[in-house]
Scaffold this active site. Sequence first.
Site, PDB file in Angstrom:
ATOM      1  N   ASP A  41      13.190 -42.816 -18.367  1.00  0.00           N
ATOM      2  CA  ASP A  41      13.194 -43.088 -19.528  1.00  0.00           C
ATOM      3  C   ASP A  41      11.822 -43.849 -20.120  1.00  0.00           C
ATOM      4  O   ASP A  41      11.716 -45.003 -19.896  1.00  0.00           O
ATOM      5  CB  ASP A  41      14.522 -43.808 -20.033  1.00  0.00           C
ATOM      6  CG  ASP A  41      15.754 -42.758 -20.147  1.00  0.00           C
ATOM      7  OD1 ASP A  41      15.541 -41.535 -19.575  1.00  0.00           O
ATOM      8  OD2 ASP A  41      16.810 -43.397 -20.196  1.00  0.00           O
ATOM      9  N   LYS A  68      21.626 -38.523 -18.349  1.00  0.00           N
ATOM     10  CA  LYS A  68      23.103 -38.821 -18.886  1.00  0.00           C
ATOM     11  C   LYS A  68      23.844 -38.929 -17.434  1.00  0.00           C
ATOM     12  O   LYS A  68      24.652 -39.662 -17.185  1.00  0.00           O
ATOM     13  CB  LYS A  68      23.676 -37.725 -19.633  1.00  0.00           C
ATOM     14  CG  LYS A  68      23.018 -37.850 -20.950  1.00  0.00           C
ATOM     15  CD  LYS A  68      23.819 -37.096 -22.033  1.00  0.00           C
ATOM     16  CE  LYS A  68      25.203 -37.576 -22.314  1.00  0.00           C
ATOM     17  NZ  LYS A  68      24.955 -38.956 -23.039  1.00  0.00           N
ATOM     18  N   GLY A  69      23.559 -38.085 -16.378  1.00  0.00           N
ATOM     19  CA  GLY A  69      24.225 -38.065 -15.201  1.00  0.00           C
ATOM     20  C   GLY A  69      23.995 -39.340 -14.559  1.00  0.00           C
ATOM     21  O   GLY A  69      25.154 -39.889 -14.090  1.00  0.00           O
ATOM     22  N   LEU A 249      33.507 -42.022 -32.037  1.00  0.00           N
ATOM     23  CA  LEU A 249      32.994 -42.168 -33.605  1.00  0.00           C
ATOM     24  C   LEU A 249      31.914 -43.480 -33.603  1.00  0.00           C
ATOM     25  O   LEU A 249      32.011 -44.168 -34.693  1.00  0.00           O
ATOM     26  CB  LEU A 249      34.171 -42.411 -34.721  1.00  0.00           C
ATOM     27  CG  LEU A 249      35.174 -41.442 -34.314  1.00  0.00           C
ATOM     28  CD1 LEU A 249      36.511 -41.732 -35.218  1.00  0.00           C
ATOM     29  CD2 LEU A 249      34.707 -40.096 -35.020  1.00  0.00           C
ATOM     30  N   ALA A 277      22.533 -44.803 -24.383  1.00  0.00           N
ATOM     31  CA  ALA A 277      23.528 -45.078 -23.187  1.00  0.00           C
ATOM     32  C   ALA A 277      24.778 -45.585 -23.332  1.00  0.00           C
ATOM     33  O   ALA A 277      25.509 -45.878 -22.620  1.00  0.00           O
ATOM     34  CB  ALA A 277      22.614 -45.837 -22.108  1.00  0.00           C
ATOM     35  N   ALA A 278      25.020 -45.944 -24.612  1.00  0.00           N
ATOM     36  CA  ALA A 278      26.614 -46.414 -24.890  1.00  0.00           C
ATOM     37  C   ALA A 278      27.499 -45.424 -24.636  1.00  0.00           C
ATOM     38  O   ALA A 278      28.450 -45.905 -24.193  1.00  0.00           O
ATOM     39  CB  ALA A 278      26.473 -46.720 -26.658  1.00  0.00           C
ATOM     40  N   GLY A 279      27.069 -44.192 -25.029  1.00  0.00           N
ATOM     41  CA  GLY A 279      28.026 -43.029 -24.691  1.00  0.00           C
ATOM     42  C   GLY A 279      28.326 -42.814 -22.991  1.00  0.00           C
ATOM     43  O   GLY A 279      29.233 -42.627 -22.612  1.00  0.00           O
ATOM     44  N   ASP A 280      26.966 -43.355 -22.434  1.00  0.00           N
ATOM     45  CA  ASP A 280      27.291 -43.091 -21.065  1.00  0.00           C
ATOM     46  C   ASP A 280      27.886 -44.108 -20.244  1.00  0.00           C
ATOM     47  O   ASP A 280      28.833 -43.903 -19.246  1.00  0.00           O
ATOM     48  CB  ASP A 280      25.850 -42.816 -20.240  1.00  0.00           C
ATOM     49  CG  ASP A 280      25.047 -41.885 -21.022  1.00  0.00           C
ATOM     50  OD1 ASP A 280      25.650 -40.947 -21.165  1.00  0.00           O
ATOM     51  OD2 ASP A 280      23.818 -41.844 -20.866  1.00  0.00           O
ATOM     52  N   SER A 319      21.287 -51.529 -19.949  1.00  0.00           N
ATOM     53  CA  SER A 319      22.002 -51.809 -20.828  1.00  0.00           C
ATOM     54  C   SER A 319      23.601 -51.517 -20.210  1.00  0.00           C
ATOM     55  O   SER A 319      24.573 -52.055 -20.770  1.00  0.00           O
ATOM     56  CB  SER A 319      21.843 -51.094 -22.066  1.00  0.00           C
ATOM     57  OG  SER A 319      22.508 -49.797 -21.892  1.00  0.00           O
TER      58      SER A 319
END
Length: 333
Positions: A41, A68-69, A249, A277-280, A319
């Site tokens: 990244d 993502k993985g 959301l 990366a919050a979703g990860d 993070s």
Amino acid sequence: MPDNVMTGSSLCQSKIGALMASGVQSPDRGAVLVVGSVTADVTTFSSRLPEPGETFLGDAFTLVLGGKGANQAVAAGRAGADARFVGCVGTDLFQDLVTSGLRDAGVDITHLRAVDDQTGIAHIRVDAAGENDIVMVPLANAHLSKEQIDTAFDDFAATSAVMLTQLEIPFTLTMHAIRRANERGLTVILDPAPAHELDDSIWPLIDLVVPNETEATLLTGIKVTDAASAETAGRWFLDRGVKRALITLAGAGSLLVEPDSTEFFEPHKVDVVDTTAAGDAFAGYLAAGLAEGADLRSAIERAGAAGALAVTKRGASPSLPEAAEVDAFRTSR
């Protein structure tokens, strides 16, 4: 057979039990098997994003493990789960960045294959509000194959409880991994990012789909802006055979949509630095919770805390919070 090895039958029982909404913990435990992408990244930070054709001076720059993985495997490992990763890395100067980053998080990289290509790259730009845009170039990730996935399942399926995957690898391979996981009795979690249309035959094989509001909008054609529209989008997934849908959301919480009910999970209020990366973090902690036998609601609540903490720091993998940090944060609320 050793006592600590679960059969396909016992994993099927775990699959049902882990997703039950009763609040009763499943007695089974297993690993998280992540099939997905890995990148280096390259992230820039600036007060705002440049306009088209504009050169704009930034404030900082980072080069870290991402994808993502890989991020989700790291998050699952930091959550305390036994995490295994299946993917491809290039034989270039970023190879060590990737392998050491995954190993340092305790992720099993037996099935991370080095290929004769460049490591995948994600170019991320972050503004002062913590919002980002991302261009991901797959490169080595495109070399992942059905044969590599099958070999990983032969080695790991019997001792894994959850398979977590995304859409940064060729989507045909995501569907192949989903089919293999379903055949082996693993709980299948799909983070459908970046959003891509999938064959209708794949939806009934998914136990839990976890899109954010943007991905849910793109996949369903329903504009998701709040809990009510998230429920409508969630029903779209259930109508196609998905067992449960969990629509995130961003800073407004998440909504679990089940066949006979919905439940809203309140957001954690934090100061946003970088949403990368919050979703990860959320997906990895969610998978880890289910693999370790937590009930679905407890797993979602812990995942929400992990996602909130992730936005308080810069970068992707740096993070992703440690379990002790997440648990302390939850206790303090």
